[in-house]
Structure formats: structure tokens, C-alpha cells
Design an enzyme around this catalytic site. Structure first.
Site, PDB file in Angstrom:
ATOM      1  N   GLU A 210       5.212   1.883   3.780  1.00 37.03           N
ATOM      2  CA  GLU A 210       5.579   2.935   2.834  1.00 37.03           C
ATOM      3  C   GLU A 210       5.039   4.308   3.220  1.00 37.03           C
ATOM      4  O   GLU A 210       5.577   5.325   2.805  1.00 37.03           O
ATOM      5  CB  GLU A 210       5.073   2.568   1.426  1.00 37.03           C
ATOM      6  CG  GLU A 210       3.606   2.890   1.122  1.00 37.03           C
ATOM      7  CD  GLU A 210       2.607   2.172   2.028  1.00 37.03           C
ATOM      8  OE1 GLU A 210       2.962   1.127   2.591  1.00 37.03           O
ATOM      9  OE2 GLU A 210       1.477   2.675   2.179  1.00 37.03           O
TER      10      GLU A 210
ATOM     11  N   ARG B 226       5.046   6.002   5.967  1.00 36.81           N
ATOM     12  CA  ARG B 226       5.997   6.841   6.723  1.00 36.81           C
ATOM     13  C   ARG B 226       7.094   7.374   5.822  1.00 36.81           C
ATOM     14  O   ARG B 226       7.640   8.442   6.064  1.00 36.81           O
ATOM     15  CB  ARG B 226       6.541   6.027   7.917  1.00 36.81           C
ATOM     16  CG  ARG B 226       7.312   4.811   7.537  1.00 36.81           C
ATOM     17  CD  ARG B 226       7.393   3.781   8.669  1.00 36.81           C
ATOM     18  NE  ARG B 226       6.150   3.015   8.819  1.00 36.81           N
ATOM     19  CZ  ARG B 226       5.964   2.066   9.734  1.00 36.81           C
ATOM     20  NH1 ARG B 226       6.934   1.772  10.591  1.00 36.81           N
ATOM     21  NH2 ARG B 226       4.825   1.405   9.803  1.00 36.81           N
TER      22      ARG B 226
ATOM     23  N   LYS C  37       1.138  -7.590  -0.176  1.00 35.91           N
ATOM     24  CA  LYS C  37       0.054  -7.947   0.741  1.00 35.91           C
ATOM     25  C   LYS C  37      -0.677  -9.195   0.226  1.00 35.91           C
ATOM     26  O   LYS C  37      -0.671  -9.463  -0.975  1.00 35.91           O
ATOM     27  CB  LYS C  37      -0.963  -6.797   0.802  1.00 35.91           C
ATOM     28  CG  LYS C  37      -0.490  -5.562   1.537  1.00 35.91           C
ATOM     29  CD  LYS C  37      -1.557  -4.480   1.531  1.00 35.91           C
ATOM     30  CE  LYS C  37      -1.100  -3.230   2.267  1.00 35.91           C
ATOM     31  NZ  LYS C  37      -0.895  -3.419   3.711  1.00 35.91           N
TER      32      LYS C  37
ATOM     33  N   ASP D  76      -2.017   0.727  -2.318  1.00 38.20           N
ATOM     34  CA  ASP D  76      -0.923   0.109  -1.570  1.00 38.20           C
ATOM     35  C   ASP D  76      -0.982  -1.404  -1.726  1.00 38.20           C
ATOM     36  O   ASP D  76      -1.699  -2.090  -0.998  1.00 38.20           O
ATOM     37  CB  ASP D  76      -1.027   0.506  -0.083  1.00 38.20           C
ATOM     38  CG  ASP D  76       0.112  -0.083   0.751  1.00 38.20           C
ATOM     39  OD1 ASP D  76       1.084  -0.600   0.151  1.00 38.20           O
ATOM     40  OD2 ASP D  76       0.020  -0.007   2.000  1.00 38.20           O
TER      41      ASP D  76
ATOM     42  N   ASP E 274       6.106  -2.507   2.538  1.00 42.53           N
ATOM     43  CA  ASP E 274       4.699  -2.223   2.860  1.00 42.53           C
ATOM     44  C   ASP E 274       4.571  -1.144   3.945  1.00 42.53           C
ATOM     45  O   ASP E 274       3.482  -0.625   4.172  1.00 42.53           O
ATOM     46  CB  ASP E 274       4.006  -3.522   3.303  1.00 42.53           C
ATOM     47  CG  ASP E 274       2.486  -3.415   3.288  1.00 42.53           C
ATOM     48  OD1 ASP E 274       1.972  -2.418   2.736  1.00 42.53           O
ATOM     49  OD2 ASP E 274       1.828  -4.320   3.826  1.00 42.53           O
TER      50      ASP E 274
ATOM     51  N   LYS F 287      -1.125  11.391   4.072  1.00 43.89           N
ATOM     52  CA  LYS F 287      -0.599  10.233   3.334  1.00 43.89           C
ATOM     53  C   LYS F 287      -1.523   9.969   2.157  1.00 43.89           C
ATOM     54  O   LYS F 287      -2.708   9.684   2.331  1.00 43.89           O
ATOM     55  CB  LYS F 287      -0.532   9.003   4.242  1.00 43.89           C
ATOM     56  CG  LYS F 287      -0.264   7.681   3.478  1.00 43.89           C
ATOM     57  CD  LYS F 287      -0.188   6.461   4.403  1.00 43.89           C
ATOM     58  CE  LYS F 287      -0.114   5.150   3.602  1.00 43.89           C
ATOM     59  NZ  LYS F 287      -0.076   3.943   4.462  1.00 43.89           N
TER      60      LYS F 287
ATOM     61  N   ASP G  97      -6.041   3.978   0.826  1.00 46.03           N
ATOM     62  CA  ASP G  97      -4.827   4.300   1.573  1.00 46.03           C
ATOM     63  C   ASP G  97      -4.376   5.750   1.332  1.00 46.03           C
ATOM     64  O   ASP G  97      -3.306   6.150   1.754  1.00 46.03           O
ATOM     65  CB  ASP G  97      -3.718   3.305   1.199  1.00 46.03           C
ATOM     66  CG  ASP G  97      -2.688   3.126   2.306  1.00 46.03           C
ATOM     67  OD1 ASP G  97      -3.004   3.463   3.460  1.00 46.03           O
ATOM     68  OD2 ASP G  97      -1.576   2.662   2.001  1.00 46.03           O
TER      69      ASP G  97
END
Ligand code: BES
Ligand code: ZN
Ligand code: ZN
Length: 488
Positions: A337, A339, A265, A258, A335, A253, A276
Site C-alpha cells: 500500500e 507505493r 499480515k 499497516d 499490503d 510514507k 509504518d
């Protein structure tokens, strides 16, 4: 940091260290190596309650000729494991790096540990010495590391050969830490790919897809995340063909920042989300390590690289996107995201290379940190054999994992009334439903494991072989998995 091996101690000024097993005074050895000073060193170490515990260091200034020498005893603890030596090397560097000493000589002469263990100690030292000061323009000389060389004396035959591989792995860890440490205005999908170009020099084949190609391939899930950012997405594939075997894929990933997107967030702590991309960083660093040590394995590293931002073009909660697999996804929370990025990257690597084993690494869920804190990453798998192999390599490498359950009851929780699935489940079991989501993109007959490393890529406190900040988690694990299960 330069590391070299030598038969005898150099001339001149340096800090001098001796590795020492717990509970063993090693008197004869110290006397033979230190002469008259040995008694003083022993007394001082005892006064400081030094007992040779793993990671403990006694520091003594001993007279030598007309001057004085900094002498360190590095505790190895009981037993004889690689990790103890790494820890001792790390502890020595933590002590000496800012001390004013430029050279650290570690004297193995007469020590009963093997040459490989000496290399392990150097490895721990090198890993612990890593830092990233490029943005600190106002450091006073006393705030800068003084240590620039480690000399291992008397390690004996085989130390240098062991060192060649360990150095390559340390380079991989350093590369991951660099990618993870860089802020998101410096590392974004395109610049991440740019930094990985150096792997070509090691014989790694690099393939890069941009938004146009990904659109043609139907990667609506990954592109949906990227569409709120000015930074175009990239899919990066790095292939190391060190054998003719069927390839194994590692997928990371790589959300270079993010914000959460429209499901934004909270401000406090959001800066953490520069890391991230820790899964992708680990994959890139591992590829550097494998190529650097010329691993006899065929490995493909894939990084799904996007930035998750809220803007006028960002995807909305409730949007339905179509993934490359053809399955549709209702995006309940923008959020969640990671996956969405992984599912298309995983579909792509299965279709492009026909891989039968896929292992993904991702800072996927905050829930993972609630479960395991910062001591283990979470492991999820559809295959017990693969899970066991990964767990054993995890333990051996020091990048530890703990396996979680999966199953139909969890899978049901992400069914959607409008699409094939939704991207989040209910509040509880969030790391497991995230894993179930990814599992829906694993093709029949493919062995798959998912490593949720959200709690592992960044450390608030220094550890045995890292300073606070980026840990490089995952590189040593991947390297060890490849060495244990794909090579030889
Ligand atoms: N990148 C985060 C997960 C994360 C959080 C990693 C904190 C490290 C530290 C991920 O994209 C995310 O935001 N996940 C959500 C999922 C939720 C919306 C179902 C989370 O964990 O809150
Ligand atoms: Zn997120
Ligand atoms: Zn994320």
C-alpha cells in the site's frame, strides 16, 4: 534534558566526565583538572582496561574532600571526527542517565578538540537521552532517569553557536521519534496532522487536504488504501521558505498502521506496523529541524497519511484504481500500500509546486531488511548526481544508505494485463520493483530519489545515539542534505 555551557565547573554534586583520545594518557591534563585524584582515576581506568576506544567509558569513584565523586573517562577513539564525539556523548549518557546523578559535567578544559566538537558531544548526549515514558505509570523512582542536566565546561568560543543548530536538529529527531513511538490508536492521519501544527510557530506554512479534496483531485490510489479504515486520510504539506530558490520536496510514507488490508499480515509482530509512518515522521521531524535552525533553503515536506485496514469497504485484491496522474493500477496485494500512497503524494507535489527534485522516504518493503539488515537504508534514483549527493550526506550524517540498481528489465515486471501497472512484481527483487513503481509517477525532467528505510526506523537494540525503539532515522540525513547541497 537541559544542556548548558560554562567556563568553570559548578558547585555541588555531579558526575564529572573527561573526553579522552585513544592511546593518550592525558596525564598532565587530568592532574591539572583533578589534582590528587588523578593518579587513582588513571589506575582504575587502566585496571578496567580502558584504552580510550570510541564509545567506551571508564567509571571511577574518586575521593574528593570528605566525600566521593563519580568520575568518567569517555573514549573518543583515534582521529577527530564529529561522529566520535557524538558517540562519546551518547556513551556517557547511557552510563549516567539512570545512575542517580542529576547533573553530568563534561570538562573540556585543555582538551585539544574544538568548540564545535564539544557541541557535537553534547548533541550525541542529548540524542541518546531521549525516551518516551508517558504510558509508564508505575515506574519506581529508581527506574526513572535521574539525569536532567549536562554542563559542558571549558569548550571555548563557538560552542554555543554550533549548539543552537544542533539543538534544533535534535529537536527534530525527538519529534520524529515521538511520532514513530506513539501507538496507532493515538497517532492516525488526523492526529498526526494535529501534532505537526506546532511547526506553524516556527514559520512553517501548513496545507492539509482531506478525503473530499483528494477525491476531487483524483487521488484514487491513496484513497483506495484509506477506504477500509474509519480514520479519514490526510495529505499534509509543510513548506519552509528560507530562501527564494526553487523548492525541493521530501515526501514521506505515512501509513499510521499497516494491517496489510484484505491481504492481511500474520498476527506475530504486526504491532510493529505502528511505525509504518516512519518516512512521514522523518519528513515532519526534518521540517521542524530546518525551521528551528532557520535553514537558508526552500523545502516542502509532504506526508501521505492513511491507515491500511480490512473492513467491509476495504479495497480487494484485483481492484483497479486510477491515480492522480491518470495512470491505472491493478491492486494485486493490498499490503503493498505504501507505493499507492506515495504515487499520489508525489504527483500532487509535482503539480502543485512544480518541484524539480523529489526525494521520498518510506518503510516500503520487508525485502529491504532482507537485503541490508539494519545497517543501511536502500537508495534508488533516476539521477546519478542526485544519488551521489544523497550518499555523501548520508555518510556524513550517520544515517547511512546503499544504492540499488534500477532499469527497464525490472520495470517490465510490474506490467498488468488489465491496467497500466500492478502494485507488486514477482517475489524476488521486491524492493527494486517497488521503486520502479514509484518511478512511473516521476515526471520528465524531475530528479528523484527513493529511500526505503524499512530496516532503519526502529531498533531492537540501543545504538550510539539512540536507545532501543524509534531511531529518528532520516532527520539528520535530510538536514545534512539541505545544509550540504541547498544552502549557501
Ligand atoms: N510496511 C510494509 C513493509 C515493511 C515490512 C516495513 C516489515 C517494515 C517491516 C509494506 O507495506 C509491505 O507490507 N510490503 C510488502 C510488499 C509485498 C506485498 C510485495 C512486503 O514487504 O511484504
Ligand atoms: Zn503493507
Ligand atoms: Zn506498509
Amino acid at each position: 534534558m537541559n544542556v548548558r555551557f560554562a567556563d568553570r565547573r559548578p558547585e555541588g554534586a555531579y558526575a564529572l566526565a573527561f573526553p579522552q583520545q585513544a592511546g593518550q594518557a592525558d596525564s598532565d591534563r587530568l592532574t591539572s583538572l583533578l589534582g590528587d585524584g588523578a593518579g587513582l582515576v588513571r589506575q582504575a581506568a587502566t585496571a578496567a582496561r580502558f584504552e580510550g576506544e570510541a564509545g567506551s567509558v571508564a567509571e571511577v569513584f574518586a575521593p574528593e574532600g570528605a566525600g566521593v565523586r563519580r568520575v568518567l573517562l569517555a573514549g573518543l577513539g583515534d582521529g577527530d571526527q564529529d561522529a566520535q564525539y557524538e558517540r562519546a556523548g551518547g556513551a556517557l549518557v547511557a552510563k549516567v542517565q539512570m545512575s542517580g546523578e542529576k547533573t553530568l559535567v563534561i570538562d573540556f578544559t585543555g582538551h585539544k578538540g574544538t568548540a564545535e566538537r564539544a557541541a557535537r558531544l553534547a548533541y550525541g548526549a542529548l540524542l541518546r537521552s531521549w525516551r518516551y515514558d508517558v504510558y509508564r505509570t508505575k515506574l519506581k523512582p529508581s527506574q526513572k532517569p535521574s539525569l536532567d542536566e549536562i554542563v559542558i565546561v571549558g569548550a571555548g568560543e563557538g560552542a554555543e553557536a554550533a549548539w543552537t543548530s544542533l539543538k534544533a536538529i535534535a529537536d527534530g529527531v525527538a519529534f520524529t521519534r515521538e511520532l514513530v513511538t506513539e501507538p496507532a490508536n493515538i497517532i492516525y492521519p488526523e492526529s498526526f496532522v494535529e501534532r505537526c501544527q506546532k511547526l506553524k510557530e516556527l514559520g512553517v506554512e501548513i496545507t492539509v487536504l482531506g478525503p473530499e479534496e483528494m477525491t476531487k483531485l483524483g487521488m484514487g490510489a491513496l484513497l483506495g488504501v484509506a477506504q477500509g479504515s474509519r480514520r479519514p486520510a490526510r495529505l499534509l504539506a509543510m513548506r519552509w521558505k528560507g530562501s527564494d530558490a526553487e523548492p525541493v520536496a521530501f515526501v514521506g510514507k505515512g501509513v499510521t498502521f499497516d494491517t496489510g488490508g484484505i491481504s492481511i499480515k500474520p498476527a506475530a509482530g504486526m504491532e510493529d506496523m505502528k511505525w509504518d509512518m516512519g518516512g512521514a515522521g522523518a519528513v515532519a521531524g526534518a521540517m521542524l529541524a530546518l525551521a528551528g535552525r532557520k535553514a537558508k533553503a526552500h523545502v516542502i515536506g509532504v506526508c501521505g497519511l492513511v491507515e491500511n485496514m480490512p473492513d467491509g469497504n476495504a479495497q480487494r485484491p484485483g481492484d483497479v484504481v486510477t491515480s492522480m496522474s491518470g495512470q491505472t493500477i491493478e491492486v494485486i496485494n493490498t499490503d503493498a500500500e505504501g507505493r499507492l500512497v506515495l504515487c499520489d503524494a508525489i504527483t500532487w507535489v509535482q503539480k502543485t509546486y512544480g518541484v524539480k527534485t523529489v526525494i521520498d522516504l518510506a518503510t516500503l518493503t520487508g525485502a529491504m531488511i532482507i537485503s541490508l539488515g539494519h545497517e543501511h537504508g536502500g537508495l534508488f534514483s533516476n539521477d546519478d548526481g542526485l544519488a551521489d549527493k544523497i550518499l555523501s550526506s548520508a555518510k556524513a550524517s550517520g544515517d547511512t544508505l546503499w544504492r540499488f540498481p534500477m532499469g527497464d528489465a525490472y520495470d517490465k515486471l510490474i506490467d498488468s494485463p488489465i491496467a497500466d501497472m500492478k502494485n507488486v512484481g514477482p517475489r524476488y527483487g521486491g524492493s527494486i520493483t517497488a521503486a520502479q513503481f514509484i518511478k512511473r509517477f516521476v515526471e520528465d525532467g524531475v530528479k528523484w530519489a527513493h529511500l526505503d528505510i524499512a530496516g532503519m526506523v526502529w531498533a531492537a537494540k540501543p545504538g550510539a545515539t539512540w536507545d532501543k525503539g524509534a531511531t529518528g532515522f532520516g532527520v539528520r540525513l535530510i538536514d545534512r542534505f539541505v545544509a550540504d547541497h541547498l544552502e549557501g
